[in-house]
Design an enzyme around this catalytic site. Structure first.
Site, PDB file in Angstrom:
ATOM      1  N   ARG A 111      38.246 120.541   7.086  1.00 31.88           N
ATOM      2  CA  ARG A 111      38.704 121.414   8.165  1.00 31.88           C
ATOM      3  C   ARG A 111      37.625 122.477   8.349  1.00 31.88           C
ATOM      4  NH1 ARG A 111      44.881 122.164   6.033  1.00 31.88           N
ATOM      5  NH2 ARG A 111      43.955 121.530   4.044  1.00 31.88           N
ATOM      6  N   HIS A 122      56.395 110.111  24.838  1.00 29.16           N
ATOM      7  CA  HIS A 122      56.199 109.957  23.397  1.00 29.16           C
ATOM      8  C   HIS A 122      57.514 110.085  22.633  1.00 29.16           C
ATOM      9  CE1 HIS A 122      51.974 110.005  24.325  1.00 29.16           C
ATOM     10  NE2 HIS A 122      52.054 111.228  24.828  1.00 29.16           N
ATOM     11  N   PRO A 167      51.711 122.094  12.762  1.00 29.05           N
ATOM     12  CA  PRO A 167      52.646 123.221  12.673  1.00 29.05           C
ATOM     13  C   PRO A 167      52.725 123.769  11.253  1.00 29.05           C
ATOM     14  CG  PRO A 167      53.615 121.417  13.909  1.00 29.05           C
ATOM     15  CD  PRO A 167      52.336 120.893  13.307  1.00 29.05           C
ATOM     16  N   GLU A 168      52.735 125.095  11.145  1.00 28.84           N
ATOM     17  CA  GLU A 168      52.858 125.751   9.849  1.00 28.84           C
ATOM     18  C   GLU A 168      54.214 126.431   9.784  1.00 28.84           C
ATOM     19  OE1 GLU A 168      49.324 128.001   8.860  1.00 28.84           O
ATOM     20  OE2 GLU A 168      48.046 126.592   9.930  1.00 28.84           O
ATOM     21  N   ARG A 222      51.039 111.814  18.250  1.00 34.25           N
ATOM     22  CA  ARG A 222      50.056 111.225  17.340  1.00 34.25           C
ATOM     23  C   ARG A 222      50.694 110.422  16.211  1.00 34.25           C
ATOM     24  NH1 ARG A 222      46.394 116.767  17.019  1.00 34.25           N
ATOM     25  NH2 ARG A 222      45.742 116.746  19.202  1.00 34.25           N
ATOM     26  N   ARG A 279      45.290 128.997 -11.944  1.00 39.62           N
ATOM     27  CA  ARG A 279      44.608 127.836 -11.379  1.00 39.62           C
ATOM     28  C   ARG A 279      43.091 128.023 -11.429  1.00 39.62           C
ATOM     29  NH1 ARG A 279      48.051 124.459  -8.263  1.00 39.62           N
ATOM     30  NH2 ARG A 279      50.104 124.683  -9.231  1.00 39.62           N
ATOM     31  N   LYS A 332      57.100 123.221   5.363  1.00 43.80           N
ATOM     32  CA  LYS A 332      56.975 122.561   6.659  1.00 43.80           C
ATOM     33  C   LYS A 332      57.994 121.443   6.854  1.00 43.80           C
ATOM     34  CE  LYS A 332      52.023 123.483   6.317  1.00 43.80           C
ATOM     35  NZ  LYS A 332      50.661 122.905   6.330  1.00 43.80           N
TER      36      LYS A 332
END
Length: 316
Positions: free
Chosen positions: A294, A109, A2-3, A128, A184, A61
């Protein structure tokens, strides 16, 4: 995982359905789900019993619910990180009664349950088990501004103090963020995913934002003009706002809101999960490549890769 839009959808549901309720009891069904609570399961239960859920707050998050009530303790909050598959589900008194009567099974769960004074419950469900729940002290924010979305207090849970503000936070200092991104020595997507720089952006919305801004994910941040960085950040804020209006992005049953409903922004995605399909802007097939364990999805025409630096020819 989830974002920001998905977590904000859950926060909004908590604000509407459980804020103001008192916790009568708590049940920890899997100790690993409270591994970040240093006192262990029994201590967590003792810290929430009799406490009132005072607000629903989010930064990036992370979700937390400040606790008020009967304990003589420092300011504390119930802190939740959903991990990859965590869910917070509001259960009605009828649903709990059906479980007690054997007419309904508990979620397979279910990891932690908070029994509320209206006869219902707030369940932490996590298939998970990467998510976690804990009670944490609240500490002042460095800038003295409200700690996150849904908060009027300038405090955050101690483990969240290093997490940067997100692009939908009214207290975000955008010019300072633009300068920080350009300082950066990294690629622009890596910067977007750095939660200590700007929080809440994950793989999905980073890809979508970069497509909208027409910037390749490997473009060096130091080579971007301030206007380019601002365009990327504005695109990320825009795409997350649109996703939030549609309840977030759901690819399966692992992301739902507090009522168990899925979001449907996945129908609006331009590049993420669209490998081989035509770019909505130019028609070029979308590509997907490996990135940071990813992947990154992009349009090779709309988002051209940066040119490799020229290597001077060796003199003889």
């Amino acid at each position: 995982m989830p974002e920001l839009p998905e977590v904000e959808t859950v926060r909004d549901g908590l604000a509407r359905h459980v804020v103001g309720r008192r916790v009568l009891d708590a049940q920890v069904l899997r100790d690993y789900s409270v591994r970040r609570h240093l006192g262990g399961p029994a201590d967590l239960v003792g810290r929430v019993q009799g406490r009132t859920l005072a607000a629903a707050v989010r930064r990036g998050k992370f979700l937390w619910v400040p606790l008020t009530g009967d304990r003589d303790a420092a300011d504390e909050a119930l802190l939740v990180h959903l991990g990859m598959s965590g869910q917070l589900l509001v259960r009605s008194s009828d649903e709990l009664a059906a479980e007690t009567a054997g007419d309904r099974a508990a979620h397979p769960h279910l990891r932690v349950r908070f029994v509320l004074d209206d006869g219902g419950a707030l369940d932490f469900v996590d298939q998970r088990t990467f998510g976690h729940v804990s009670v944490q002290d609240l500490v002042p924010t460095p800038d003295g501004a409200p700690g996150g979305r849904g908060s009027s207090d300038a405090t955050v849970p101690e483990p969240v103090a290093h997490i940067a503000r997100d692009l939908l936070d009214p207290a975000l200092d955008l010019p300072t963020l633009v300068r920080a991104v350009r300082s950066r020595r990294t690629g622009i997507k890596r910067a977007l995913l750095d939660q200590t720089l700007v929080s809440g952006v994950g793989n999905i919305y980073a890809d979508e934002a970069l497509w909208r801004a027409q910037v390749h994910f490997t473009r060096p941040t130091s080579a971007l003009r301030p206007v380019d960085v601002r365009r990327v950040l504005d695109s990320a804020a825009q795409v997350m706002s649109e996703a939030l209006a549609q309840g977030g992005t759901s690819f399966d049953a692992l992301y739902v809101n507090v009522n168990g409903a899925s979001g449907y922004f996945d129908r609006s995605l331009a590049v993420y999960g669209q490998e081989g399909r035509p770019c909505p802007r130019c028609g070029t097939p979308i590509r997907r490549v490996e990135f940071m364990n990813r992947s990154s999805a992009f349009c090779p025409r709309c988002q051209p890769a940066p040119r490799a630096p020229r290597v001077p020819a060796r003199s003889t």
